[in-house]
Design a protein around this motif. Structure first.
Motif, PDB file in Angstrom:
ATOM      1  N   ARG A  83       0.812  -1.219   0.000  1.00 35.28           N
ATOM      2  CA  ARG A  83       0.000   0.000   0.000  1.00 35.28           C
ATOM      3  C   ARG A  83       0.847   1.271   0.000  1.00 35.28           C
ATOM      4  O   ARG A  83       0.321   2.364  -0.185  1.00 35.28           O
ATOM      5  CB  ARG A  83      -0.967  -0.011   1.184  1.00 35.28           C
ATOM      6  N   LYS A  84       2.147   1.141   0.194  1.00 32.44           N
ATOM      7  CA  LYS A  84       3.025   2.286  -0.025  1.00 32.44           C
ATOM      8  C   LYS A  84       3.118   2.608  -1.511  1.00 32.44           C
ATOM      9  O   LYS A  84       3.470   3.720  -1.901  1.00 32.44           O
ATOM     10  CB  LYS A  84       4.433   1.990   0.516  1.00 32.44           C
ATOM     11  N   LYS A  85       2.814   1.611  -2.335  1.00 33.09           N
ATOM     12  CA  LYS A  85       2.920   1.760  -3.789  1.00 33.09           C
ATOM     13  C   LYS A  85       1.558   2.003  -4.428  1.00 33.09           C
ATOM     14  O   LYS A  85       1.425   2.823  -5.329  1.00 33.09           O
ATOM     15  CB  LYS A  85       3.546   0.487  -4.369  1.00 33.09           C
ATOM     16  N   ALA A  86       0.541   1.267  -3.994  1.00 33.13           N
ATOM     17  CA  ALA A  86      -0.788   1.355  -4.601  1.00 33.13           C
ATOM     18  C   ALA A  86      -1.851   1.126  -3.538  1.00 33.13           C
ATOM     19  O   ALA A  86      -1.619   0.420  -2.556  1.00 33.13           O
ATOM     20  CB  ALA A  86      -0.929   0.332  -5.726  1.00 33.13           C
ATOM     21  N   SER A  87      -3.020   1.692  -3.736  1.00 34.37           N
ATOM     22  CA  SER A  87      -4.070   1.618  -2.715  1.00 34.37           C
ATOM     23  C   SER A  87      -4.845   0.307  -2.760  1.00 34.37           C
ATOM     24  O   SER A  87      -5.358  -0.152  -1.735  1.00 34.37           O
ATOM     25  CB  SER A  87      -5.044   2.788  -2.882  1.00 34.37           C
ATOM     26  N   HIS A  88      -4.947  -0.309  -3.930  1.00 32.05           N
ATOM     27  CA  HIS A  88      -5.765  -1.513  -4.067  1.00 32.05           C
ATOM     28  C   HIS A  88      -4.958  -2.762  -3.743  1.00 32.05           C
ATOM     29  O   HIS A  88      -3.922  -3.023  -4.354  1.00 32.05           O
ATOM     30  CB  HIS A  88      -6.315  -1.622  -5.489  1.00 32.05           C
ATOM     31  N   TRP A  89      -5.430  -3.535  -2.761  1.00 36.64           N
ATOM     32  CA  TRP A  89      -4.803  -4.801  -2.390  1.00 36.64           C
ATOM     33  C   TRP A  89      -5.713  -5.935  -2.853  1.00 36.64           C
ATOM     34  O   TRP A  89      -6.788  -6.147  -2.302  1.00 36.64           O
ATOM     35  CB  TRP A  89      -4.597  -4.873  -0.886  1.00 36.64           C
ATOM     36  N   PRO A  90      -5.324  -6.697  -3.877  1.00 35.86           N
ATOM     37  CA  PRO A  90      -6.188  -7.761  -4.395  1.00 35.86           C
ATOM     38  C   PRO A  90      -6.444  -8.845  -3.347  1.00 35.86           C
ATOM     39  O   PRO A  90      -5.581  -9.143  -2.520  1.00 35.86           O
ATOM     40  CB  PRO A  90      -5.374  -8.323  -5.572  1.00 35.86           C
ATOM     41  N   ALA A  91      -7.635  -9.419  -3.388  1.00 38.79           N
ATOM     42  CA  ALA A  91      -7.962 -10.527  -2.492  1.00 38.79           C
ATOM     43  C   ALA A  91      -7.038 -11.703  -2.783  1.00 38.79           C
ATOM     44  O   ALA A  91      -6.697 -11.979  -3.937  1.00 38.79           O
ATOM     45  CB  ALA A  91      -9.419 -10.934  -2.681  1.00 38.79           C
ATOM     46  N   LEU A  92      -6.632 -12.399  -1.721  1.00 33.99           N
ATOM     47  CA  LEU A  92      -5.708 -13.513  -1.873  1.00 33.99           C
ATOM     48  C   LEU A  92      -6.451 -14.839  -1.927  1.00 33.99           C
ATOM     49  O   LEU A  92      -7.385 -15.081  -1.169  1.00 33.99           O
ATOM     50  CB  LEU A  92      -4.712 -13.539  -0.710  1.00 33.99           C
ATOM     51  N   SER A  93      -6.017 -15.697  -2.822  1.00 32.15           N
ATOM     52  CA  SER A  93      -6.504 -17.069  -2.921  1.00 32.15           C
ATOM     53  C   SER A  93      -5.328 -17.905  -3.390  1.00 32.15           C
ATOM     54  O   SER A  93      -4.302 -17.364  -3.826  1.00 32.15           O
ATOM     55  CB  SER A  93      -7.661 -17.178  -3.918  1.00 32.15           C
ATOM     56  N   LEU A  94      -5.452 -19.218  -3.316  1.00 31.34           N
ATOM     57  CA  LEU A  94      -4.353 -20.050  -3.795  1.00 31.34           C
ATOM     58  C   LEU A  94      -4.084 -19.781  -5.268  1.00 31.34           C
ATOM     59  O   LEU A  94      -2.929 -19.699  -5.699  1.00 31.34           O
ATOM     60  CB  LEU A  94      -4.666 -21.533  -3.573  1.00 31.34           C
ATOM     61  N   CYS A 114       4.320  -1.402 -10.601  1.00 32.31           N
ATOM     62  CA  CYS A 114       3.466  -2.102  -9.641  1.00 32.31           C
ATOM     63  C   CYS A 114       3.384  -3.601  -9.907  1.00 32.31           C
ATOM     64  O   CYS A 114       3.422  -4.406  -8.977  1.00 32.31           O
ATOM     65  CB  CYS A 114       2.058  -1.508  -9.652  1.00 32.31           C
ATOM     66  N   GLU A 115       3.248  -3.971 -11.161  1.00 34.66           N
ATOM     67  CA  GLU A 115       3.075  -5.392 -11.465  1.00 34.66           C
ATOM     68  C   GLU A 115       4.316  -6.185 -11.079  1.00 34.66           C
ATOM     69  O   GLU A 115       4.220  -7.281 -10.521  1.00 34.66           O
ATOM     70  CB  GLU A 115       2.739  -5.573 -12.943  1.00 34.66           C
ATOM     71  N   ARG A 116       5.480  -5.629 -11.346  1.00 35.47           N
ATOM     72  CA  ARG A 116       6.715  -6.328 -10.976  1.00 35.47           C
ATOM     73  C   ARG A 116       6.870  -6.391  -9.460  1.00 35.47           C
ATOM     74  O   ARG A 116       7.246  -7.429  -8.908  1.00 35.47           O
ATOM     75  CB  ARG A 116       7.931  -5.642 -11.604  1.00 35.47           C
ATOM     76  N   LEU A 117       6.581  -5.294  -8.769  1.00 34.04           N
ATOM     77  CA  LEU A 117       6.657  -5.305  -7.310  1.00 34.04           C
ATOM     78  C   LEU A 117       5.692  -6.331  -6.731  1.00 34.04           C
ATOM     79  O   LEU A 117       6.039  -7.072  -5.803  1.00 34.04           O
ATOM     80  CB  LEU A 117       6.341  -3.921  -6.746  1.00 34.04           C
ATOM     81  N   TYR A 118       4.487  -6.402  -7.287  1.00 33.54           N
ATOM     82  CA  TYR A 118       3.494  -7.361  -6.797  1.00 33.54           C
ATOM     83  C   TYR A 118       4.006  -8.790  -6.957  1.00 33.54           C
ATOM     84  O   TYR A 118       3.891  -9.608  -6.039  1.00 33.54           O
ATOM     85  CB  TYR A 118       2.182  -7.175  -7.557  1.00 33.54           C
ATOM     86  N   ILE A 186      14.082   1.212 -10.482  1.00 31.23           N
ATOM     87  CA  ILE A 186      13.571   2.419  -9.832  1.00 31.23           C
ATOM     88  C   ILE A 186      12.044   2.414  -9.817  1.00 31.23           C
ATOM     89  O   ILE A 186      11.415   2.721  -8.797  1.00 31.23           O
ATOM     90  CB  ILE A 186      14.111   3.674 -10.544  1.00 31.23           C
ATOM     91  N   ASP A 187      11.435   2.056 -10.943  1.00 29.47           N
ATOM     92  CA  ASP A 187       9.972   1.995 -11.004  1.00 29.47           C
ATOM     93  C   ASP A 187       9.418   0.994  -9.996  1.00 29.47           C
ATOM     94  O   ASP A 187       8.361   1.213  -9.399  1.00 29.47           O
ATOM     95  CB  ASP A 187       9.519   1.603 -12.412  1.00 29.47           C
ATOM     96  N   THR A 188      10.130  -0.108  -9.804  1.00 19.83           N
ATOM     97  CA  THR A 188       9.649  -1.156  -8.905  1.00 19.83           C
ATOM     98  C   THR A 188       9.686  -0.720  -7.450  1.00 19.83           C
ATOM     99  O   THR A 188       8.716  -0.889  -6.706  1.00 19.83           O
ATOM    100  CB  THR A 188      10.494  -2.435  -9.075  1.00 19.83           C
ATOM    101  N   TRP A 189      10.797  -0.129  -7.011  1.00 24.54           N
ATOM    102  CA  TRP A 189      11.040   0.062  -5.582  1.00 24.54           C
ATOM    103  C   TRP A 189      10.917   1.491  -5.080  1.00 24.54           C
ATOM    104  O   TRP A 189      10.961   1.720  -3.858  1.00 24.54           O
ATOM    105  CB  TRP A 189      12.445  -0.438  -5.239  1.00 24.54           C
TER     106      TRP A 189
END
Length: 228
Positions: A83-94, A114-118, A186-189
């Motif tokens: 959430r330091k990077k983006a506000s939306h936290w996707p629901a977790l499932s297997l 964001c996608e790489r950080l995720y 840089i974009d990632t972190w």
């Protein structure tokens, strides 16, 4: 709808560390020695069940459901760092964990990287949870991990990935280009580092710049205790 074949093709994504790629490969091939693996092995039937929860142990239980200290603390810390990077936290499932290499976010809704950080956060965090489970089950000297131990292991894993990125971004590939594009790093972190905007323009070249996860780990511990 995401298919198993699509998930399979993401296993070799270089954003995943080698141990994580091996873990994902075994997960997709149901090759972990947990749960029903032990059901028909003489004198090992009790290993089918989680020692803490008393229910059949499968990968979803290990990563998302087990009440033993570990998975809850790791996901609380991971979400807060994300959430330091983006506000939306996707629901977790297997499925979302094993398929994190396929995660896509609208470009207008999230910052670059964001996608790489995720991918990195989800994959490294679930691997930490898996290793905690193995230590708890296999190592006779470990019964329950302490909160500082859990969060220190998570912090070390995430900070270690940042340090690898930093080194690769500064290492020439045969004198022509960096092994990893510095802009991509840089974009990632850039939004999740400890010192935020005070890092300066040369932060990617300086050793010892760690992910800002120590204070997050402390708050995750407080959440587990019910203080926050």
């Amino acid at each position: 709808m995401v298919t198993p074949d699509q998930i399979w093709h993401t296993v070799n994504n270089l954003d995943f560390s080698r141990p994580v790629r091996e873990f994902l490969w075994k997960s997709l091939h149901d090759a972990h020695r947990i749960g029903s693996y032990w059901k028909h092995i003489p004198e090992c039937g009790d290993r089918e069940y989680c020692e803490t929860c008393g229910v059949p142990e499968d990968l979803a239980h290990v990563l998302l459901e087990c009440t033993a200290p570990g998975q809850k603390e790791v996901w609380v810390a991971t979400e807060e760092l994300w959430r330091k990077k983006a506000s939306h936290w996707p629901a977790l499932s297997l499925g979302s964990l094993l398929g994190c290499g396929l995660a896509r976010f609208p470009q207008e809704a999230v910052p670059a990287g964001c996608e790489r950080l995720y991918r990195i956060l989800i994959s490294e965090s679930m691997f930490v949870i898996w290793k905690l489970r193995n230590e708890r089950v296999i190592d006779p000297t470990v019964t329950v991990h302490s909160l500082p131990e859990i969060l220190n292991k998570w912090n070390a894993a995430i900070s270690g990935r940042f340090e690898i990125d930093r080194v690769l971004a500064n290492r020439p590939r045969k004198g022509k280009q960096a092994s990893l594009n510095p802009i991509r790093v840089i974009d990632t972190w850039s939004s999740v580092l400890a010192s935020g905007s005070n890092l300066g323009a040369d932060w990617l070249k300086r050793a010892g710049v760690l992910v800002g996860s120590t204070e997050i780990a402390s708050r995750a511990a407080a959440t587990r205790r019910g203080d926050g």
